[in-house]
Motif scaffolding. Structure first.
Motif, PDB file in Angstrom:
ATOM      1  N   LEU A  20       0.855  -1.194   0.000  1.00  0.00           N
ATOM      2  CA  LEU A  20       0.000   0.000   0.000  1.00  0.00           C
ATOM      3  C   LEU A  20       0.884   1.234   0.000  1.00  0.00           C
ATOM      4  N   ASP A  21       0.664   2.084  -1.008  1.00  0.00           N
ATOM      5  CA  ASP A  21       1.522   3.248  -1.187  1.00  0.00           C
ATOM      6  C   ASP A  21       0.631   4.436  -1.557  1.00  0.00           C
ATOM      7  N   GLU A  22       0.382   5.302  -0.588  1.00  0.00           N
ATOM      8  CA  GLU A  22      -0.455   6.485  -0.803  1.00  0.00           C
ATOM      9  C   GLU A  22      -1.795   6.139  -1.453  1.00  0.00           C
ATOM     10  N   GLY A  23      -2.496   5.190  -0.838  1.00  0.00           N
ATOM     11  CA  GLY A  23      -3.842   4.865  -1.286  1.00  0.00           C
ATOM     12  C   GLY A  23      -3.942   4.001  -2.524  1.00  0.00           C
ATOM     13  N   ARG A  24      -2.819   3.379  -2.911  1.00  0.00           N
ATOM     14  CA  ARG A  24      -2.843   2.468  -4.060  1.00  0.00           C
ATOM     15  C   ARG A  24      -2.028   1.228  -3.734  1.00  0.00           C
ATOM     16  N   TRP A  25      -2.421   0.079  -4.292  1.00  0.00           N
ATOM     17  CA  TRP A  25      -1.609  -1.128  -4.181  1.00  0.00           C
ATOM     18  C   TRP A  25      -0.578  -1.131  -5.298  1.00  0.00           C
ATOM     19  N   VAL A  26       0.667  -1.240  -4.940  1.00  0.00           N
ATOM     20  CA  VAL A  26       1.755  -1.221  -5.907  1.00  0.00           C
ATOM     21  C   VAL A  26       2.470  -2.568  -5.885  1.00  0.00           C
ATOM     22  N   GLU A  27       2.615  -3.181  -7.059  1.00  0.00           N
ATOM     23  CA  GLU A  27       3.344  -4.457  -7.130  1.00  0.00           C
ATOM     24  C   GLU A  27       4.834  -4.182  -6.990  1.00  0.00           C
TER      25      GLU A  27
ATOM     26  N   MET B 171     -16.436   4.377 -12.066  1.00  0.00           N
ATOM     27  CA  MET B 171     -16.102   4.725 -10.679  1.00  0.00           C
ATOM     28  C   MET B 171     -14.779   4.075 -10.300  1.00  0.00           C
ATOM     29  N   LYS B 172     -13.943   4.848  -9.686  1.00  0.00           N
ATOM     30  CA  LYS B 172     -12.636   4.349  -9.303  1.00  0.00           C
ATOM     31  C   LYS B 172     -12.763   3.436  -8.079  1.00  0.00           C
ATOM     32  N   LEU B 173     -12.149   2.268  -8.178  1.00  0.00           N
ATOM     33  CA  LEU B 173     -12.182   1.330  -7.058  1.00  0.00           C
ATOM     34  C   LEU B 173     -11.189   1.805  -6.002  1.00  0.00           C
ATOM     35  N   GLU B 174     -11.682   1.958  -4.799  1.00  0.00           N
ATOM     36  CA  GLU B 174     -10.792   2.385  -3.726  1.00  0.00           C
ATOM     37  C   GLU B 174      -9.918   1.204  -3.299  1.00  0.00           C
ATOM     38  N   TRP B 175      -8.728   1.494  -2.768  1.00  0.00           N
ATOM     39  CA  TRP B 175      -7.785   0.426  -2.423  1.00  0.00           C
ATOM     40  C   TRP B 175      -8.410  -0.599  -1.478  1.00  0.00           C
ATOM     41  N   ILE B 176      -9.287  -0.151  -0.598  1.00  0.00           N
ATOM     42  CA  ILE B 176      -9.838  -1.068   0.413  1.00  0.00           C
ATOM     43  C   ILE B 176     -10.904  -1.980  -0.191  1.00  0.00           C
ATOM     44  N   ASP B 177     -11.443  -1.579  -1.340  1.00  0.00           N
ATOM     45  CA  ASP B 177     -12.434  -2.417  -2.023  1.00  0.00           C
ATOM     46  C   ASP B 177     -11.792  -3.566  -2.783  1.00  0.00           C
ATOM     47  N   THR B 178     -10.460  -3.506  -2.926  1.00  0.00           N
ATOM     48  CA  THR B 178      -9.733  -4.580  -3.610  1.00  0.00           C
ATOM     49  C   THR B 178      -9.782  -5.876  -2.822  1.00  0.00           C
ATOM     50  N   LEU B 179      -9.928  -5.754  -1.496  1.00  0.00           N
ATOM     51  CA  LEU B 179      -9.795  -6.940  -0.662  1.00  0.00           C
ATOM     52  C   LEU B 179     -10.971  -7.900  -0.816  1.00  0.00           C
ATOM     53  N   ALA B 180     -10.646  -9.191  -0.725  1.00  0.00           N
ATOM     54  CA  ALA B 180     -11.658 -10.244  -0.774  1.00  0.00           C
ATOM     55  C   ALA B 180     -12.028 -10.601   0.666  1.00  0.00           C
ATOM     56  N   TRP B 181     -12.929  -9.791   1.240  1.00  0.00           N
ATOM     57  CA  TRP B 181     -13.366 -10.033   2.623  1.00  0.00           C
ATOM     58  C   TRP B 181     -14.133 -11.350   2.685  1.00  0.00           C
ATOM     59  N   ASN B 182     -13.998 -12.067   3.793  1.00  0.00           N
ATOM     60  CA  ASN B 182     -14.710 -13.346   3.908  1.00  0.00           C
ATOM     61  C   ASN B 182     -16.179 -13.113   4.258  1.00  0.00           C
ATOM     62  N   ALA B 183     -16.910 -14.192   4.476  1.00  0.00           N
ATOM     63  CA  ALA B 183     -18.361 -14.081   4.711  1.00  0.00           C
ATOM     64  C   ALA B 183     -18.677 -13.219   5.931  1.00  0.00           C
ATOM     65  N   ASP B 184     -17.731 -13.155   6.864  1.00  0.00           N
ATOM     66  CA  ASP B 184     -17.924 -12.320   8.059  1.00  0.00           C
ATOM     67  C   ASP B 184     -17.374 -10.908   7.870  1.00  0.00           C
ATOM     68  N   GLY B 185     -16.891 -10.601   6.664  1.00  0.00           N
ATOM     69  CA  GLY B 185     -16.349  -9.274   6.408  1.00  0.00           C
ATOM     70  C   GLY B 185     -14.950  -9.088   6.968  1.00  0.00           C
ATOM     71  N   LEU B 186     -14.210 -10.174   7.091  1.00  0.00           N
ATOM     72  CA  LEU B 186     -12.876 -10.122   7.706  1.00  0.00           C
ATOM     73  C   LEU B 186     -11.809 -10.682   6.764  1.00  0.00           C
ATOM     74  N   VAL B 187     -10.565 -10.291   7.030  1.00  0.00           N
ATOM     75  CA  VAL B 187      -9.394 -10.962   6.442  1.00  0.00           C
ATOM     76  C   VAL B 187      -8.380 -11.214   7.560  1.00  0.00           C
ATOM     77  N   PRO B 188      -7.597 -12.290   7.444  1.00  0.00           N
ATOM     78  CA  PRO B 188      -6.518 -12.491   8.410  1.00  0.00           C
ATOM     79  C   PRO B 188      -5.387 -11.500   8.140  1.00  0.00           C
ATOM     80  N   ALA B 189      -4.794 -11.017   9.241  1.00  0.00           N
ATOM     81  CA  ALA B 189      -3.674 -10.078   9.132  1.00  0.00           C
ATOM     82  C   ALA B 189      -2.504 -10.613   9.959  1.00  0.00           C
ATOM     83  N   VAL B 190      -1.366 -10.730   9.309  1.00  0.00           N
ATOM     84  CA  VAL B 190      -0.153 -11.214   9.955  1.00  0.00           C
ATOM     85  C   VAL B 190       0.697 -10.013  10.325  1.00  0.00           C
TER      86      VAL B 190
END
Lengths: 127, 127
Positions: free
Chosen positions: A108-115, B1-20
């Motif tokens: 995550l880099d300033e609101g964008r995912w960067v590969e 419409m521009k997809l926001e970075w947080i919308d990229t995530l594939a949230w699970n059925a409970d709306g969560l993702v694991p974070a390490v």
């Protein structure tokens, strides 16, 4: 009755726990996958990572087709017994099905995912 | 419409993702927790790790009571967009609610889980 080590785990409603694979040499976090009882037991018995593919609903021996096996150096369990950490040797240096070293190649880099990581091998044969 | 970075995530059925969470300096994997959208957004906005407590069903600002805040160096996303990696500075050097450096203090050793890490601080005030 003696509780077996594998019964210690707090499996979720689907009988799974998340498993983090970390490169034992570099410390890099390679991927997060899922394990059921059979996957974890096989991983411990064989010394090579076996996961549970939630999409294919089948055991998934890492590297079975690609050769990019993960040799297990150490298996760790967390305080709540609901997450596993594998420290591994990542054979061939490619852990991701996209042909990259690791799956966490987006930063995550300033609101964008960067590969950030290059593709090392063509992804056709990974898994 | 521009997809926001947080919308990229594939949230699970409970709306969560694991974070390490990984110590950015030592490379040690500290813990695995869960995030919902608000937790991830707050983590990105504030630069300090916020998780979702599945047991308390509430946002959980890491270190809120203990002072063991996790300062975020980097947020990473994996190839399937369903797991997050935080590289953090673990303030006070204690990430686990048991008062240990990391949550993964159990190592599988010949069919038994062996605690490998000492308790650094009394666990009363952690979280």
């Amino acid at each position: 009755m003696k509780l077996e080590w594998i019964d210690t785990l707090a499996w979720n409603a689907d009988g799974l726990v998340p498993a983090v694979a970390q490169d034992a040499a570099s410390g890099e976090v390679l991927m997060l996958a899922w394990m059921n009882r059979d996957a974890l037991r096989l991983t411990a018995q064989t010394g090579e990572a076996v996961y549970w593919s939630r999409s294919r609903k089948a055991l998934w021996k890492k590297g079975e087709t690609s050769g990019h096996v993960q040799k297990v150096v150490e298996i760790r369990l967390d305080c709540d017994a609901d997450a596993v950490l594998l420290r591994v040797e990542s054979v061939g240096g490619v852990a991701c099905h996209t042909g990259r070293r690791r799956c966490f190649f987006n930063r995550l880099d300033e609101g964008r995912w960067v590969e950030t990581d290059p593709v090392i091998e063509e992804p056709a044969s990974h898994g």
